[in-house]
Design an enzyme around this catalytic site. Structure first.
Site, PDB file in Angstrom:
ATOM      1  N   HIS A   1      -7.241  -5.043  10.512  1.00 50.04           N
ATOM      2  CA  HIS A   1      -7.029  -4.786   9.081  1.00 50.04           C
ATOM      3  C   HIS A   1      -5.769  -5.486   8.570  1.00 50.04           C
ATOM      4  CE1 HIS A   1      -4.573  -0.764   9.663  1.00 50.04           C
ATOM      5  NE2 HIS A   1      -3.808  -1.816   9.796  1.00 50.04           N
TER       6      HIS A   1
ATOM      7  N   ASN B   1      -7.256  -3.160  14.707  1.00 47.48           N
ATOM      8  CA  ASN B   1      -8.670  -3.370  14.342  1.00 47.48           C
ATOM      9  C   ASN B   1      -8.850  -4.556  13.386  1.00 47.48           C
ATOM     10  OD1 ASN B   1      -7.718  -2.421  11.916  1.00 47.48           O
ATOM     11  ND2 ASN B   1      -9.079  -0.658  11.771  1.00 47.48           N
TER      12      ASN B   1
ATOM     13  N   ASP C   1       0.823  -1.213   0.000  1.00 45.77           N
ATOM     14  CA  ASP C   1       0.000   0.000   0.000  1.00 45.77           C
ATOM     15  C   ASP C   1       0.856   1.261   0.000  1.00 45.77           C
ATOM     16  OD1 ASP C   1       0.940  -0.405   2.587  1.00 45.77           O
ATOM     17  OD2 ASP C   1      -1.019  -0.787   3.446  1.00 45.77           O
TER      18      ASP C   1
ATOM     19  N   GLU D   1      -9.637  -2.083   5.677  1.00 45.56           N
ATOM     20  CA  GLU D   1     -10.198  -1.846   7.002  1.00 45.56           C
ATOM     21  C   GLU D   1     -11.413  -2.747   7.210  1.00 45.56           C
ATOM     22  OE1 GLU D   1      -8.483  -0.189   8.940  1.00 45.56           O
ATOM     23  OE2 GLU D   1      -7.639   1.623   8.053  1.00 45.56           O
TER      24      GLU D   1
HETATM   25  P1  PGA Z   1       2.382  -1.929  12.728  1.00 45.26           P
HETATM   26  O1  PGA Z   1       1.197  -1.856  11.682  1.00 45.26           O
HETATM   27  O2  PGA Z   1       3.328  -2.948  12.242  1.00 45.26           O
HETATM   28  O3  PGA Z   1       2.973  -0.543  12.708  1.00 45.26           O
HETATM   29  O4  PGA Z   1       1.760  -2.271  14.050  1.00 45.26           O
HETATM   30  C1  PGA Z   1       0.603  -3.031  11.207  1.00 45.26           C
HETATM   31  C2  PGA Z   1      -0.656  -2.683  10.456  1.00 45.26           C
HETATM   32  O5  PGA Z   1      -1.340  -1.717  10.838  1.00 45.26           O
HETATM   33  O6  PGA Z   1      -0.975  -3.392   9.491  1.00 45.26           O
END
Ligand code: PGA
Length: 247
Positions: free
Chosen positions: A138, A136, A67, A143
């Site tokens: 995702h 959450n 992304d 999301e």
């Molecule tokens: P993080 O993010 O590795 O910074 O916890 C993971 C994500 O939100 O997919």
């Protein structure tokens, strides 16, 4: 689905890097799907170490990132392009023409998404996709509520994701509200998926994803449907699992 639990974040990072190194040694032209965020930092440090000390070469590897924020130029310190350059690409021998990251400044975002999907196909499909998981549930910027069959497209970030990512910006207002993300359907076509999570803050999401029902409200739960998925956790991220072997 194979759940592997390591004692610490460093053990987890080393183990995941070892699995990727093994894939690259077996298939030097591996197509590797990459993720940004805090979780893969240790993994990238370990891959760099394997490159420097163990002769692991990325010269024939192709990479596809999951992304990118819309509206941040590549030079912006919080763009995922910049993140990847700083934390991995400039330290290894990957061919710059074999690096793919969605262009969040593209004048036609829909055309950019379609082009991205075509490049994945043209390169033979993703062999190994690394994934983080949001608090959450995702995966990438898919999301809760994202279609489980979705393709690369524009998505609006959930409020929780904006809050989570505000730590990288001066204020939450500066966090872009939209991004280009590979779709859940796109991710599921990878031949292997490695979902990596660390820390107690991810424990509830990990439990929902691997012990709960498959639901668009927990996008990561779709990996229960994948034929070759590895869930790589440290103790804290695994701390709420009740049905999974934790020896
Ligand atoms: P993080 O993010 O590795 O910074 O916890 C993971 C994500 O939100 O997919």
């Amino acid at each position: 689905m194979l759940v592997l639990i390591k004692e610490t974040y460093d053990d987890l990072s080393r183990h995941t890097a070892g699995m990727i190194a093994d894939r690259i040694r077996r298939k030097p032209d591996l197509v590797l799907g990459l993720a940004t965020g805090t979780t893969p930092l240790g993994l990238y440090r370990e891959l760099i170490r394997l490159h420097r000390n163990d002769g692991l070469s990325f010269a024939r590897v192709t990479t596809f990132n999951l992304d990118e924020y819309i509206g941040l130029p590549r030079t912006h310190p919080q763009s995922y392009y910049h993140f990847m350059q700083e934390n991995l690409f400039r330290h290894i021998d990957v061919d710059p023409t074999a690096i793919y990251i969605p262009d969040g400044m593209a004048p036609d975002i829909d055309a950019q998404c379609e082009w991205y999907e075509q490049q994945i196909v043209r390169r033979g499909g993703i062999d190994v996709q690394i994934l983080g998981i949001g608090a959450n549930g995702h995966i990438a910027f898919n999301e809760p509520g994202s279609s489980l069959g979705s393709r690369t497209r524009i998505k609006t970030l959930a409020d929780q994701t904006v809050k989570d990512n505000a730590r990288f910006f001066k204020t939450a207002d500066e966090v872009p509200k939209t991004a280009i993300t590979m779709g859940i359907g796109t991710i599921m076509e990878a031949r292997e998926v490695f979902l990596v999570a660390s820390g107690a803050g991810k424990a509830a999401a990990v439990k929902a994803a691997i012990e709960g029902p498959i639901t668009a409200m927990v996008p990561a739960s779709i990996i229960q449907m994948h034929r070759k998925a590895y869930v790589l956790l440290d103790r804290d991220a695994a701390s709420q699992l009740t049905h999974t072997f934790r020896g």
